[in-house]
Motif scaffolding. Structure first.
Motif, short mmCIF file in Angstrom:
data_model
loop_
_atom_site.label_atom_id
_atom_site.label_comp_id
_atom_site.label_asym_id
_atom_site.label_seq_id
_atom_site.Cartn_x
_atom_site.Cartn_y
_atom_site.Cartn_z
N VAL A 65 0.80 -1.23 0.00
CA VAL A 65 0.00 0.00 0.00
C VAL A 65 0.83 1.28 0.00
CG1 VAL A 65 -1.79 1.24 1.25
CG2 VAL A 65 -1.86 -1.24 1.18
N THR A 67 1.91 8.75 -0.33
CA THR A 67 0.90 8.48 0.70
C THR A 67 0.84 9.69 1.65
OG1 THR A 67 1.30 6.10 0.61
CG2 THR A 67 0.30 6.95 2.62
N LYS A 96 -0.94 11.55 7.30
CA LYS A 96 -1.86 10.93 8.26
C LYS A 96 -2.09 9.46 7.92
CE LYS A 96 -4.78 14.82 9.64
NZ LYS A 96 -6.17 15.34 9.53
N ARG A 97 -2.20 9.18 6.61
CA ARG A 97 -2.36 7.79 6.17
C ARG A 97 -1.12 6.98 6.50
NH1 ARG A 97 -6.82 5.47 5.85
NH2 ARG A 97 -8.38 7.06 5.63
N VAL A 157 0.71 7.46 9.13
CA VAL A 157 0.58 7.12 10.56
C VAL A 157 -0.31 5.90 10.72
CG1 VAL A 157 -0.34 7.91 12.77
CG2 VAL A 157 1.01 9.49 11.35
N ALA A 158 -1.45 5.90 10.00
CA ALA A 158 -2.37 4.75 10.10
C ALA A 158 -1.67 3.46 9.66
CB ALA A 158 -3.62 4.99 9.25
N LEU A 159 -0.90 3.54 8.56
CA LEU A 159 -0.19 2.36 8.06
C LEU A 159 0.83 1.84 9.06
CD1 LEU A 159 0.49 2.84 4.26
CD2 LEU A 159 -0.67 0.95 5.39
N MET A 193 0.65 2.16 12.24
CA MET A 193 -0.10 1.54 13.34
C MET A 193 -0.56 0.13 12.95
SD MET A 193 -0.25 3.66 15.96
CE MET A 193 -1.70 3.21 16.91
N ILE A 194 -1.00 -0.03 11.70
CA ILE A 194 -1.42 -1.36 11.23
C ILE A 194 -0.23 -2.31 11.22
CG2 ILE A 194 -2.27 -2.66 9.23
CD1 ILE A 194 -3.83 -0.09 8.42
N VAL A 235 5.99 12.53 14.57
CA VAL A 235 5.72 12.95 13.20
C VAL A 235 6.43 14.27 12.96
CG1 VAL A 235 3.93 13.58 11.54
CG2 VAL A 235 3.46 11.81 13.25
N ARG A 276 -5.41 -14.18 12.58
CA ARG A 276 -6.59 -13.34 12.77
C ARG A 276 -7.88 -14.03 12.39
NH1 ARG A 276 -5.29 -7.69 13.24
NH2 ARG A 276 -3.10 -7.35 12.79
N ARG A 280 -6.05 -2.66 0.41
CA ARG A 280 -5.99 -1.22 0.18
C ARG A 280 -7.30 -0.57 0.60
NH1 ARG A 280 -4.61 -1.34 -4.89
NH2 ARG A 280 -2.46 -1.70 -4.29
N TYR A 314 -7.70 -0.54 4.41
CA TYR A 314 -6.87 0.50 5.03
C TYR A 314 -7.45 1.88 4.78
CZ TYR A 314 -3.22 3.80 3.43
OH TYR A 314 -2.51 4.91 3.08
N LEU A 326 -10.30 2.59 7.15
CA LEU A 326 -10.01 2.91 8.56
C LEU A 326 -10.09 4.43 8.71
CD1 LEU A 326 -6.97 0.87 9.88
CD2 LEU A 326 -9.36 0.59 10.45
N PRO A 327 -10.59 4.91 9.84
CA PRO A 327 -10.63 6.36 10.02
C PRO A 327 -9.22 6.94 10.03
CG PRO A 327 -11.17 5.23 12.06
CD PRO A 327 -11.12 4.18 11.00
N GLU A 328 -9.08 8.19 9.62
CA GLU A 328 -7.77 8.85 9.71
C GLU A 328 -7.43 9.05 11.19
OE1 GLU A 328 -6.88 12.05 7.12
OE2 GLU A 328 -6.91 10.56 5.52
N PRO A 329 -6.14 9.11 11.50
CA PRO A 329 -5.75 9.15 12.92
C PRO A 329 -5.87 10.53 13.55
CG PRO A 329 -3.81 9.08 11.53
CD PRO A 329 -4.98 8.97 10.61
N LEU A 380 -5.85 10.46 17.18
CA LEU A 380 -4.54 10.21 17.79
C LEU A 380 -3.70 11.48 17.76
CD1 LEU A 380 -2.56 8.01 18.76
CD2 LEU A 380 -1.89 7.72 16.40
N LEU A 381 -3.84 12.25 16.68
CA LEU A 381 -2.92 13.37 16.46
C LEU A 381 -3.44 14.66 17.08
CD1 LEU A 381 -1.97 12.59 12.73
CD2 LEU A 381 -0.71 12.00 14.79
#
Lengths: 250, 250
Positions: A162, A167, A170-171, A173-175, A177-178, A198, B161, B231, B234, B237-240, B243-244
């Motif tokens: 991905v 990218t 913010k995306r 950061v999500a990646l 975390m995954i 960040v 999983r 893809r 991902y 998923l909500p943007e972080p 978190l930020l």
């Protein structure tokens, strides 16, 4: 064990590490593997470390007064560019190797140490380096905009599929975390809390630095949301009737 | 390198292996790592192997005339139960170790060999074993209904999983294909074509045995469909932001 991942994207640098250390399965502790260097408006760097904790702590401690590089004693707060920063970290690794390597070898203990250095200095692009235990290093590029240290395999497939240089931050950061969650689920010696930093491009500062605990709302969303999403994705794949038909051929 | 995965589910046994072998990056070949033993209506077994090809081929060859176990020379075609089958494979591994181990050690080459044996004998439940290079072994259970050998890390998260003992057999085939594809994408030394075998519970035969090439329609669906699904998952998923946010806390 440890898992650390760094991204160097068009919009900036993302650095994420776990905090679990273990000296045997019955001696598990929490240590931050993230160190930061910041002179807001001028430079911002994040250093992540994996390997023998005594070695990586010694590397960080040697970097504080400065390490000899190219004939002068330099610190990460005053290296002229990120490449010199990576050289400096490499020089610190070699200094620890010179101090402790022979004694470790005498005990049959390998010199296990690797680091990620990501950040930006004013007037230059953001850069990300992986410094090996020999003090040499590689740099992330537009083609491969991420680097990992420690237990890297479980969290690699999602990045490979991905992540691109473009990218959004913010995306990214999500990646991360995954990728971290996949690692934590499969390797007991990698665990929360997590340290996230960040550095947005040309922000010249650490915009976010968070200690993320297991009950953090977004971390919970990633953990549950990603598991559910994977389950749905797999259930939405067609059944392999095509494959299992006796006339299916090669 | 190699990746092989075996499932022992309520509905039966699924065995999947790649076919790539390498003696250095410049010496890559295709060898089947799958062997089968079948007496339709009475027994069906599949043996998958990883490690040094000379060792695993020798193990299979020693098994053909039979190996001494518990005072008699036995073959997989006549062992009384799957446990004895795993013991027999372990005995063959030890026989190869006795023959070749000292010469390998003299060359500084480890005795690298692991095998999966899955199948069913009439009147007994299906069973799946992982035989180590010391000839000892473990068995898959209802709690952990899969076993892997070779390059196992990339393909493990999806199994961890999603897979349960009650996963339908066809879904198990799809999961093995996803797990294999994740491995192939991340490790060049694992590659198609693939060998797939399915032994439905109480079918007492190998219902499906396929060589799956890269242009197989279902394999292409898995490769492309899974990448797209990941893809999408991902992106969904909500943007972080949570978190930020600077007030996000721990």
């Amino acid at each position: 064990m440890t898992y650390c991942v760094g991204l160097c994207l068009a919009q900036g640098v993302v650095m994420l590490s776990d905090t679990r250390t273990n000296a045997g399965l019955d001696n598990i502790s929490t240590f931050s593997k993230m160190q930061t260097v910041e002179n807001p408006g001028e430079r911002a760097m994040v250093l992540l470390s994996a390997g023998n904790l005594a070695i990586t702590q010694a590397v960080w401690n040697l970097l504080q007064p400065g390490v000899w590089l190219n004939g002068t004693q330099q610190r990460l707060t005053d290296v002229p560019d990120m490449f010199a920063g990576a050289q400096l970290v490499g020089a610190a690794v070699r200094a620890v190797q010179a101090m402790d390597g022979p004694s470790l070898m005498a005990q049959g203990i390998g010199f296990d140490c690797s680091l990620l250095l990501g950040g930006q200095i004013a007037g230059q692009p953001p850069r990300l380096f992986l410094i090996y235990n020999a003090g040499n290093f590689i740099e992330a590029t537009r083609d491969t905009p991420y680097l990992q240290i420690g237990e890297h395999k479980y969290g690699k497939p999602i990045l490979d599929r991905v992540l691109t240089f473009d990218t959004p931050l913010k995306r990214g950061v999500a990646l991360c975390m995954i990728s971290m969650d996949s690692t934590i689920r499969s390797n007991l010696s990698v665990g929360p809390p997590l340290d996230l930093a960040v550095i947005p491009t040309d922000g010249l500062g650490i915009a976010f630095r968070r200690r993320i605990t297991e009950d953090n709302a977004y971390y919970r969303i990633v953990k549950e949301g990603w598991s559910n999403a994977l389950r749905d994705a797999y259930l939405n794949l067609p059944e392999p009737d095509l494959l299992l038909r006796s006339d299916a051929g090669g």
